[in-house]
Motif scaffolding. Structure first.
Motif, PDB file in Angstrom:
ATOM      1  N   VAL A   1       0.830  -1.204   0.000  1.00 36.69           N
ATOM      2  CA  VAL A   1       0.000   0.000   0.000  1.00 36.69           C
ATOM      3  C   VAL A   1       0.864   1.254   0.000  1.00 36.69           C
ATOM      4  N   ASP A   2       1.923   1.245   0.821  1.00 42.49           N
ATOM      5  CA  ASP A   2       2.779   2.427   0.921  1.00 42.49           C
ATOM      6  C   ASP A   2       3.913   2.439  -0.102  1.00 42.49           C
ATOM      7  N   ALA A   3       4.037   1.377  -0.873  1.00 43.53           N
ATOM      8  CA  ALA A   3       5.083   1.310  -1.900  1.00 43.53           C
ATOM      9  C   ALA A   3       4.547   0.552  -3.122  1.00 43.53           C
ATOM     10  N   PRO A   4       3.568   1.129  -3.812  1.00 41.58           N
ATOM     11  CA  PRO A   4       2.953   0.423  -4.946  1.00 41.58           C
ATOM     12  C   PRO A   4       3.920   0.236  -6.108  1.00 41.58           C
ATOM     13  N   VAL A   5       3.829  -0.904  -6.755  1.00 37.78           N
ATOM     14  CA  VAL A   5       4.652  -1.210  -7.922  1.00 37.78           C
ATOM     15  C   VAL A   5       3.734  -1.348  -9.131  1.00 37.78           C
ATOM     16  N   ARG A   6       4.022  -0.588 -10.158  1.00 37.11           N
ATOM     17  CA  ARG A   6       3.192  -0.607 -11.361  1.00 37.11           C
ATOM     18  C   ARG A   6       4.049  -1.068 -12.540  1.00 37.11           C
ATOM     19  N   ARG A   7       3.757  -2.262 -13.034  1.00 29.91           N
ATOM     20  CA  ARG A   7       4.485  -2.782 -14.183  1.00 29.91           C
ATOM     21  C   ARG A   7       3.622  -3.800 -14.908  1.00 29.91           C
ATOM     22  N   ALA A   8       3.978  -4.051 -16.156  1.00 26.66           N
ATOM     23  CA  ALA A   8       3.239  -4.997 -16.978  1.00 26.66           C
ATOM     24  C   ALA A   8       3.416  -6.412 -16.427  1.00 26.66           C
ATOM     25  N   PRO A   9       2.417  -7.282 -16.601  1.00 31.70           N
ATOM     26  CA  PRO A   9       2.509  -8.658 -16.072  1.00 31.70           C
ATOM     27  C   PRO A   9       3.761  -9.392 -16.545  1.00 31.70           C
ATOM     28  N   GLY A  10       4.123  -9.227 -17.820  1.00 29.40           N
ATOM     29  CA  GLY A  10       5.312  -9.901 -18.339  1.00 29.40           C
ATOM     30  C   GLY A  10       6.573  -9.474 -17.613  1.00 29.40           C
ATOM     31  N   ARG A  11       6.677  -8.193 -17.316  1.00 31.17           N
ATOM     32  CA  ARG A  11       7.832  -7.683 -16.574  1.00 31.17           C
ATOM     33  C   ARG A  11       7.855  -8.230 -15.156  1.00 31.17           C
ATOM     34  N   ALA A  12       6.690  -8.353 -14.545  1.00 31.18           N
ATOM     35  CA  ALA A  12       6.618  -8.881 -13.184  1.00 31.18           C
ATOM     36  C   ALA A  12       7.117 -10.320 -13.137  1.00 31.18           C
ATOM     37  N   ILE A  13       6.730 -11.118 -14.126  1.00 34.95           N
ATOM     38  CA  ILE A  13       7.158 -12.520 -14.171  1.00 34.95           C
ATOM     39  C   ILE A  13       8.676 -12.613 -14.325  1.00 34.95           C
ATOM     40  N   THR A  14       9.223 -11.830 -15.264  1.00 33.68           N
ATOM     41  CA  THR A  14      10.670 -11.884 -15.478  1.00 33.68           C
ATOM     42  C   THR A  14      11.430 -11.383 -14.255  1.00 33.68           C
ATOM     43  N   PHE A  15      10.856 -10.427 -13.521  1.00 35.34           N
ATOM     44  CA  PHE A  15      11.497  -9.942 -12.300  1.00 35.34           C
ATOM     45  C   PHE A  15      11.635 -11.068 -11.278  1.00 35.34           C
ATOM     46  N   TYR A  16      10.548 -11.802 -11.042  1.00 34.74           N
ATOM     47  CA  TYR A  16      10.585 -12.876 -10.051  1.00 34.74           C
ATOM     48  C   TYR A  16      11.506 -14.014 -10.494  1.00 34.74           C
ATOM     49  N   LEU A  17      11.499 -14.312 -11.782  1.00 43.00           N
ATOM     50  CA  LEU A  17      12.381 -15.360 -12.283  1.00 43.00           C
ATOM     51  C   LEU A  17      13.847 -14.962 -12.128  1.00 43.00           C
ATOM     52  N   PHE A  18      14.154 -13.720 -12.482  1.00 45.89           N
ATOM     53  CA  PHE A  18      15.537 -13.260 -12.391  1.00 45.89           C
ATOM     54  C   PHE A  18      15.997 -13.208 -10.930  1.00 45.89           C
ATOM     55  N   SER A  19      15.134 -12.728 -10.034  1.00 48.25           N
ATOM     56  CA  SER A  19      15.494 -12.657  -8.622  1.00 48.25           C
ATOM     57  C   SER A  19      15.801 -14.039  -8.067  1.00 48.25           C
ATOM     58  N   ALA A  20      14.966 -15.028  -8.462  1.00 42.84           N
ATOM     59  CA  ALA A  20      15.206 -16.401  -8.007  1.00 42.84           C
ATOM     60  C   ALA A  20      16.518 -16.931  -8.567  1.00 42.84           C
ATOM     61  N   LEU A  21      16.818 -16.586  -9.816  1.00 43.54           N
ATOM     62  CA  LEU A  21      18.054 -17.051 -10.453  1.00 43.54           C
ATOM     63  C   LEU A  21      19.282 -16.443  -9.772  1.00 43.54           C
ATOM     64  N   VAL A  22      19.190 -15.179  -9.399  1.00 44.07           N
ATOM     65  CA  VAL A  22      20.299 -14.529  -8.692  1.00 44.07           C
ATOM     66  C   VAL A  22      20.574 -15.234  -7.368  1.00 44.07           C
ATOM     67  N   ARG A  23      19.530 -15.514  -6.618  1.00 43.19           N
ATOM     68  CA  ARG A  23      19.726 -16.199  -5.332  1.00 43.19           C
ATOM     69  C   ARG A  23      20.291 -17.602  -5.533  1.00 43.19           C
ATOM     70  N   LEU A  24      19.829 -18.280  -6.593  1.00 43.14           N
ATOM     71  CA  LEU A  24      20.290 -19.638  -6.854  1.00 43.14           C
ATOM     72  C   LEU A  24      21.753 -19.662  -7.289  1.00 43.14           C
ATOM     73  N   MET A  25      22.136 -18.780  -8.210  1.00 37.14           N
ATOM     74  CA  MET A  25      23.474 -18.819  -8.788  1.00 37.14           C
ATOM     75  C   MET A  25      24.512 -18.099  -7.935  1.00 37.14           C
ATOM     76  N   VAL A  26      24.116 -16.998  -7.310  1.00 40.65           N
ATOM     77  CA  VAL A  26      25.085 -16.151  -6.608  1.00 40.65           C
ATOM     78  C   VAL A  26      24.949 -16.262  -5.093  1.00 40.65           C
ATOM     79  N   GLY A  27      23.706 -16.501  -4.628  1.00 47.22           N
ATOM     80  CA  GLY A  27      23.506 -16.739  -3.203  1.00 47.22           C
ATOM     81  C   GLY A  27      23.667 -15.525  -2.321  1.00 47.22           C
ATOM     82  N   ILE A  28      23.111 -14.381  -2.724  1.00 51.03           N
ATOM     83  CA  ILE A  28      23.152 -13.208  -1.855  1.00 51.03           C
ATOM     84  C   ILE A  28      21.754 -12.933  -1.318  1.00 51.03           C
TER      85      ILE A  28
END
Length: 252
Positions: free
Chosen positions: A136-163
């Motif tokens: 509510v206090d930090a709304p994110v506005r982006r297209a659905p396709g961008r949202a999916i790629t964001f979550y996929l990339f974030s998961a990949l970063v944690r998997l490959m780099v582990g930060i």
């Protein structure tokens, strides 16, 4: 006091993008002028055309009317976003905190100042990075396709780099200046993955980097294409992971 000698230095990288800088810059200049913080602002032009450089110079002069502690750095060769930011940060030999915010305004001026204050509260070995987490206090506005790629990339970063960061790619960050100056020789990435490497190196260095949700909206004309740039980003993650395994970022 010169811009480069301020305790806090904020960099906005631009590349053939003076119109975006002009729109966002007016709001940021007014916001910076309203707060009594020792902030210097550098617009770092990453090898734009001569015509665009001249436009950017004029924008900087206009913004100086609202916020005098602004200057421009105009590089002849393009080194990509991370390169422009690092070259500007490297010119600030005494800054306690070094920050950047993208020129598109996806992270607004008030949120940028919020991150700076958050970093100051964390101490000189601390920093603060924006994260895009819809609330509510930090709304994110982006297209659905961008949202999916964001979550996929974030998961990949944690998997490959582990930060332990939820969002490495948000375009607003504040890091401790002393830590960056010590780590800079070890930072190899300058493209889309430079944020990942920077946060990994700071984490292994022992800096206290906290995350703060910020309102974010997708802006038209983004230079990043999740599909076109996917292989380059994967290759960058692989390089960073390889360096991590070799102990490259330790004992900086």
């Amino acid at each position: 006091m010169k811009v480069f000698d301020q305790s806090i230095v904020l960099v906005t990288p631009v590349w053939n993008d003076s119109s975006r800088l002009s729109r966002f810059g007016r709001d940021l200049a007014q916001t910076l002028a309203e707060f009594d913080l020792p902030v210097g602002w550098i617009v770092a032009d990453d090898g734009s055309s001569s015509e665009e450089k001249e436009k950017t110079r004029k924008v900087v002069e206009e913004l100086r009317m609202s916020f005098p502690q602004i200057d421009g750095m105009y590089f002849e060769e393009r080194t990509r976003k991370g390169g422009a930011i690092y070259r500007a940060w490297s010119a600030c030999k005494h800054a306690d905190w070094l920050a950047f915010v993208d020129a598109d305004g996806a992270v607004d001026a008030v949120s940028t100042l919020k991150l700076i204050r958050c970093a100051i509260d964390s101490g000189k070995n601390g920093g603060c990075v924006g994260i895009r987490r819809n609330a509510v206090d930090a709304p994110v506005r982006r297209a659905p396709g961008r949202a999916i790629t964001f979550y996929l990339f974030s998961a990949l970063v944690r998997l490959m780099v582990g930060i332990p960061f939820q969002d490495t790619q948000c375009g607003a960050k504040v890091v401790p200046g002393a830590a960056f100056r010590q780590l800079h020789p070890k930072l190899m990435e300058r493209g889309y993955i430079f944020d990942v490497e920077l946060l990994l190196a700071l984490h292994q260095f022992g800096s206290c980097i906290v995350e703060s949700p910020v309102p974010w909206r997708e802006m038209e004309g983004s230079k990043v294409s999740p599909f076109r740039d996917a292989w380059g980003m994967l290759a960058g993650l692989y390089r960073v992971r390889k360096r991590k395994k070799m102990g490259h970022y330790r004992n900086a």
